[in-house]
Structures are given as C-alpha cells and as structure tokens.
Design a protein around this motif. Structure first.
Motif, PDB file in Angstrom:
ATOM      1  N   GLU A  76      -2.090   0.465  -4.751  1.00  0.00           N
ATOM      2  CA  GLU A  76      -1.606  -0.794  -4.187  1.00  0.00           C
ATOM      3  C   GLU A  76      -1.029  -1.667  -5.286  1.00  0.00           C
ATOM      4  OE1 GLU A  76      -5.115  -2.443  -2.425  1.00  0.00           O
ATOM      5  OE2 GLU A  76      -4.738  -1.434  -0.527  1.00  0.00           O
ATOM      6  N   HIS A  78       1.301   5.268   0.008  1.00  0.00           N
ATOM      7  CA  HIS A  78       0.559   6.438   0.465  1.00  0.00           C
ATOM      8  C   HIS A  78       1.548   7.529   0.870  1.00  0.00           C
ATOM      9  CE1 HIS A  78       1.344   4.025   4.084  1.00  0.00           C
ATOM     10  NE2 HIS A  78       1.409   5.187   4.721  1.00  0.00           N
ATOM     11  N   ASP A 120      -3.872   8.016  -0.265  1.00  0.00           N
ATOM     12  CA  ASP A 120      -3.543   6.806  -1.020  1.00  0.00           C
ATOM     13  C   ASP A 120      -3.003   7.117  -2.401  1.00  0.00           C
ATOM     14  OD1 ASP A 120      -4.077   4.807   0.823  1.00  0.00           O
ATOM     15  OD2 ASP A 120      -6.215   4.745   0.316  1.00  0.00           O
ATOM     16  N   ASN A 136       0.843  -1.173   0.000  1.00  0.00           N
ATOM     17  CA  ASN A 136       0.000   0.000   0.000  1.00  0.00           C
ATOM     18  C   ASN A 136       0.889   1.239   0.000  1.00  0.00           C
ATOM     19  OD1 ASN A 136      -1.226   2.264   1.887  1.00  0.00           O
ATOM     20  ND2 ASN A 136      -2.914   1.249   0.806  1.00  0.00           N
ATOM     21  N   HIS A 138      -3.763   9.519   5.707  1.00  0.00           N
ATOM     22  CA  HIS A 138      -3.149   8.732   4.634  1.00  0.00           C
ATOM     23  C   HIS A 138      -3.760   9.178   3.317  1.00  0.00           C
ATOM     24  CE1 HIS A 138      -1.234   5.012   6.570  1.00  0.00           C
ATOM     25  NE2 HIS A 138      -1.383   5.913   7.511  1.00  0.00           N
TER      26      HIS A 138
END
Length: 184
Positions: free
Chosen positions: A171, A155, A168, A153, A166
């Motif tokens: 992923e 971020h 983003d 992940n 966070h």
C-alpha cells in the motif's frame, strides 16, 4: 542467382522467427566460400556467436516485459498521481510486481501486456496474457479509511484460482484529501 538465394533465405528466416533472429553478417561473408582456410577458421566463431546472440535477446525480452509493465503503471497514475507516489512505488511495490511476474510467468513464452489501463476509479493497471488469455491481472484500488485518509492498495489476481484471491503487493498512502482520478 547467389544474390537471389541469399535474399530469399534472409526473408524466410526473418518471417519464420518474426524478426527475433537476424542473420549475422559473418554468415553472409563466408556463405559462398568452400574449402578455404578462412571459412573453416570462421565457422567455430560463428557457431559460438549465434547462441550468445539468442541469449541476449531472451534477456532483452524479459527486461522489456517489466519495462512495459512499469510504463503501463505510470500511464495509469497520470501526471498528477505519479510524482507523489513514484518513489514508494519504485522502492516497495514494483520489485514485488517483478517477483510475481517471474513466479507466475517463468515457464511461459509469447507474453503480452494489455495496454490502456482503466481510468476514473477503476482498478485495472495491466494484465499479462499468454495466447490471448489472462495469466495475471495487476490492479490498484483506492481505499478511504476513516480518520486515516486515502491509500492505494496494490494487488494482483492469477488465473490458477480463477482470479478470486487478492495477492497483496503493498500500500501507498496518499493523504486525507481525495486523490484525483486515474490517468489525470
């Protein structure tokens, strides 16, 4: 005395601009000429050439910031993780990193990127700093989702909200097997 003066001016310019602006050779070739037609004809070219050179250096600085960011990310991945996720990282994640840098650092100058990303299972990829304080912190976290496998992940956190939220970036799937530690 003319040679001594040229050298002292060159050293002063290099020192004051920290080497970012280097004197052009046309300036030194025409330095001692006064009243000749060559110096008058050359001066408009010099006046237009200097701003162009500075503009190219600014573009190179922006490129070098993102290039260093990419290098720090790949340093974090190490030789075992990078080959497997590099295509997805370059296609999906890194363009979003570039957008985040452009959005949060557009008005800032003298930016630096921290070196030595954290190893093991820690999140830190790199931080972008302005005047020795963090502006953006880019992280990657390894997530283990039952029945799905491991994901990375990506971020970032910003100073505007005290690095709480966070933001983003995306992923990347690893596999069902536990990934190696960072920097390996």
């Amino acid at each position: 005395m003319k040679k001594w003066f040229k050298q002292s001016v060159m050293i002063t310019v290099a020192f004051l601009t920290l080497g970012m602006i280097t004197p052009m050779h046309e300036i030194w070739n025409n330095f001692g000429e006064t009243g000749s037609s060559n110096s008058q004809a050359a001066s408009p070219e010099i006046a237009y050439a200097a701003p162009l050179e500075v503009t190219e250096q600014v573009v190179e600085e922006e490129k070098s910031l993102t290039e260093v960011a990419r290098e720090q990310a790949y340093t974090k991945f190490g030789t075992r993780i990078a080959p497997k996720i590099s295509e997805d990282f370059d296609t999906y994640i890194f363009p979003k990193i570039e957008e985040a840098i452009a959005m949060h650092c557009a008005d800032l100058d003298n930016l630096t990127i921290t070196e030595n990303p954290s190893g093991g299972y820690a999140e830190k990829m790199f931080h972008i700093q302005h005047d020795a304080s963090d502006v953006i912190r880019f992280h990657v976290r390894t997530e283990n989702r039952p029945h799905d496998g491991f994901y990375y992940n990506f971020h970032y956190h910003v100073a505007a909200d005290n690095f709480d939220t966070h933001h983003d970036l995306g992923e990347i799937y690893w596999s069902k097997n536990q990934p190696p530690k960072w920097l390996s």
